[in-house]
Design a protein around this motif. Structure first.
Motif, PDB file in Angstrom:
ATOM      1  N   GLY A   1     -11.003  -4.440  -2.534  1.00  0.00           N
ATOM      2  CA  GLY A   1     -10.928  -5.477  -1.515  1.00  0.00           C
ATOM      3  C   GLY A   1      -9.661  -5.460  -0.691  1.00  0.00           C
ATOM      4  N   TRP A   2      -8.642  -4.739  -1.159  1.00  0.00           N
ATOM      5  CA  TRP A   2      -7.318  -4.793  -0.526  1.00  0.00           C
ATOM      6  C   TRP A   2      -7.355  -4.383   0.941  1.00  0.00           C
ATOM      7  CZ3 TRP A   2      -2.959  -5.789  -3.843  1.00  0.00           C
ATOM      8  CH2 TRP A   2      -1.730  -5.832  -3.182  1.00  0.00           C
ATOM      9  N   LEU A   3      -7.831  -3.175   1.208  1.00  0.00           N
ATOM     10  CA  LEU A   3      -7.807  -2.667   2.580  1.00  0.00           C
ATOM     11  C   LEU A   3      -8.765  -3.421   3.502  1.00  0.00           C
ATOM     12  CD1 LEU A   3      -7.438   1.185   2.032  1.00  0.00           C
ATOM     13  CD2 LEU A   3      -5.676  -0.491   2.586  1.00  0.00           C
TER      14      LEU A   3
ATOM     15  N   VAL B   1       0.842  -1.199   0.000  1.00  0.00           N
ATOM     16  CA  VAL B   1       0.000   0.000   0.000  1.00  0.00           C
ATOM     17  C   VAL B   1       0.879   1.251   0.000  1.00  0.00           C
ATOM     18  CG1 VAL B   1      -1.719   1.321   1.298  1.00  0.00           C
ATOM     19  CG2 VAL B   1      -1.913  -1.167   1.150  1.00  0.00           C
ATOM     20  N   ILE B   2       1.898   1.251   0.851  1.00  0.00           N
ATOM     21  CA  ILE B   2       2.800   2.404   0.931  1.00  0.00           C
ATOM     22  C   ILE B   2       3.564   2.581  -0.371  1.00  0.00           C
ATOM     23  CG2 ILE B   2       4.783   3.379   2.150  1.00  0.00           C
ATOM     24  CD1 ILE B   2       3.907   1.808   4.621  1.00  0.00           C
ATOM     25  N   VAL B   3       4.127   1.496  -0.878  1.00  0.00           N
ATOM     26  CA  VAL B   3       4.935   1.565  -2.096  1.00  0.00           C
ATOM     27  C   VAL B   3       4.095   2.033  -3.280  1.00  0.00           C
ATOM     28  CG1 VAL B   3       6.190   0.164  -3.784  1.00  0.00           C
ATOM     29  CG2 VAL B   3       6.644  -0.114  -1.340  1.00  0.00           C
ATOM     30  N   SER B   4       2.913   1.458  -3.457  1.00  0.00           N
ATOM     31  CA  SER B   4       2.076   1.834  -4.594  1.00  0.00           C
ATOM     32  C   SER B   4       1.637   3.291  -4.500  1.00  0.00           C
ATOM     33  CB  SER B   4       0.860   0.911  -4.685  1.00  0.00           C
ATOM     34  OG  SER B   4       0.086   0.960  -3.503  1.00  0.00           O
TER      35      SER B   4
ATOM     36  N   LEU C   1      -3.948   0.937  -5.835  1.00  0.00           N
ATOM     37  CA  LEU C   1      -4.043  -0.263  -5.001  1.00  0.00           C
ATOM     38  C   LEU C   1      -4.137  -1.528  -5.838  1.00  0.00           C
ATOM     39  CD1 LEU C   1      -6.379   0.495  -1.959  1.00  0.00           C
ATOM     40  CD2 LEU C   1      -3.978  -0.162  -1.931  1.00  0.00           C
ATOM     41  N   GLY C   2      -4.877  -1.475  -6.941  1.00  0.00           N
ATOM     42  CA  GLY C   2      -5.052  -2.669  -7.754  1.00  0.00           C
ATOM     43  C   GLY C   2      -3.814  -3.024  -8.549  1.00  0.00           C
ATOM     44  N   ALA C   3      -3.504  -2.208  -9.567  1.00  0.00           N
ATOM     45  CA  ALA C   3      -2.389  -2.527 -10.466  1.00  0.00           C
ATOM     46  C   ALA C   3      -1.039  -2.420  -9.761  1.00  0.00           C
ATOM     47  CB  ALA C   3      -2.437  -1.606 -11.684  1.00  0.00           C
ATOM     48  N   TYR C   4      -0.757  -1.263  -9.168  1.00  0.00           N
ATOM     49  CA  TYR C   4       0.553  -1.082  -8.535  1.00  0.00           C
ATOM     50  C   TYR C   4       0.717  -1.951  -7.290  1.00  0.00           C
ATOM     51  CZ  TYR C   4       2.271   2.786 -11.413  1.00  0.00           C
ATOM     52  OH  TYR C   4       2.760   3.544 -12.450  1.00  0.00           O
TER      53      TYR C   4
END
Length: 336
Positions: free
Chosen positions: A312-314, A79-82, A107-110
């Motif tokens: 859905g990530w978070l 999350v931080i890097v993207s 969040l999705g692609a990166y």
């Protein structure tokens, strides 16, 4: 910038791994996603390379500082890097439509590309052993297929790629980049690996990183690359990722890099097989018909997949962290 170890080879080894991870992030975020690869000038590539090394250096510090040890930690770090990559390096193509692009492209692609780069790092640092060997082979095949599908029509996406890919260019860029990472990573893995703690910055190093990030942001504001929502959106994502790392931090845990030592680097034959499977996937993905999924172009289907991953990530990360926190508390109450 690096904590003093009194050993020049140790310091050079630390920076070699930082540069390698920066190259891996550049490869996954730029080449795999085919973000105007053929349209970048030499100056643009150099600027991107420097930016990705900056982000990679920060990421390696956080891996050790917060004792990241499993998928939960790396999801939070992604999350931080993207967010940093989107904000500092590619706001003109990943933050143009807010807040939609925060979920689809950031969040999705990166996010997926950041995890892919971390996987490559684990493969090189820890060696291709056990399950990781087979997971990498399957991922290379499936990843090549999806990259081929994506790159074929990526130029049709808004503000993503000004030039269309060709099959020869796609395979050439991907195999050259993959081979370069394999050779460089194998060379580093054969050297004595630096101690995990050496990957952390001291206070002066963090001050320099903060200054560089501030300069990039101020330059973006001055040149009107940001309209306001990009700063709050990407900055908020980075803050959420950091909070997740903070909640997951376990000072008693060993850094994952220490737990992965010592291992032999992947064999040349294994890396060649990875590249062969990946190249075959690229070729197959490129030849997927462009309108075979309920009338939608495959690249649109993939973009919708990135949207689903982003949304859905978070929630998945939050539930996972909460479940582990409850488990820790229950063990304190009933340790048997």
């Amino acid at each position: 910038m690096t904590r003093s170890t009194g050993d020049a080879p140790q310091v050079s080894g630390v920076w070699a791994w930082r540069v390698w991870l920066g190259a891996a992030l550049l490869f996954t975020c730029e080449v795999l996603l085919w973000r105007d690869v053929a349209g970048h000038s030499a100056g643009t590539w150099l600027a991107l390379a420097g930016g990705y090394v900056l982000v990679a250096s920060l990421a390696l510090d956080l891996v050790v500082r917060y004792r990241i040890r499993d998928a939960v930690g790396f999801m939070a770090l992604a999350v931080i890097v993207s967010a940093l990559v989107a904000l500092l390096l590619t706001p003109h193509s990943t933050l143009t439509v807010m807040p939609e692009h925060l979920f689809s492209r950031v969040l999705g692609a990166y996010g997926v590309m950041a995890l892919s780069a971390f996987g490559l790092l684990a493969l090189m640092w820890g060696g291709a052993a056990g399950r990781l060997r087979w997971v990498a082979l399957a991922y290379a095949t499936a990843g090549g297929l999806l990259v081929g599908v994506w790159a074929h029509s990526a130029h049709e996406l808004s503000a993503w790629s000004a030039t269309a890919a060709t099959l020869e260019g796609l395979i050439g860029w991907n195999l050259a980049g993959g081979a370069g990472l394999a050779v460089g990573g194998a060379g580093l893995a054969r050297r004595e690996r630096p101690a995990a703690e050496a990957l952390c910055f001291a206070g002066r190093g963090w001050a320099i990183i903060g200054l560089l990030i501030a300069l990039i942001v101020f330059a973006g504001i001055a040149t009107e690359r940001y309209q306001g929502a990009e700063l709050t959106g990407a900055g908020g994502l980075a803050l959420v990722g950091w909070l997740a790392l903070w909640f997951e931090h376990n000072a008693k845990s060993r850094p994952i890099f220490d737990r992965m030592r010592p291992r032999i680097p992947p064999a040349a034959s294994y890396m060649a097989l990875l590249l062969l499977l990946y190249g075959g996937g690229l070729w197959a993905g490129w030849h997927v018909p462009v309108d075979t999924v309920d009338g939608l172009p495959p690249v649109t289907v993939l973009e919708l997949g990135f949207v689903a991953l982003g949304f859905g990530w978070l929630p998945v990360l939050s539930v996972w962290i909460a479940a582990r926190a409850l488990e820790r508390e229950s063990r304190k109450i009933n340790p048997f």
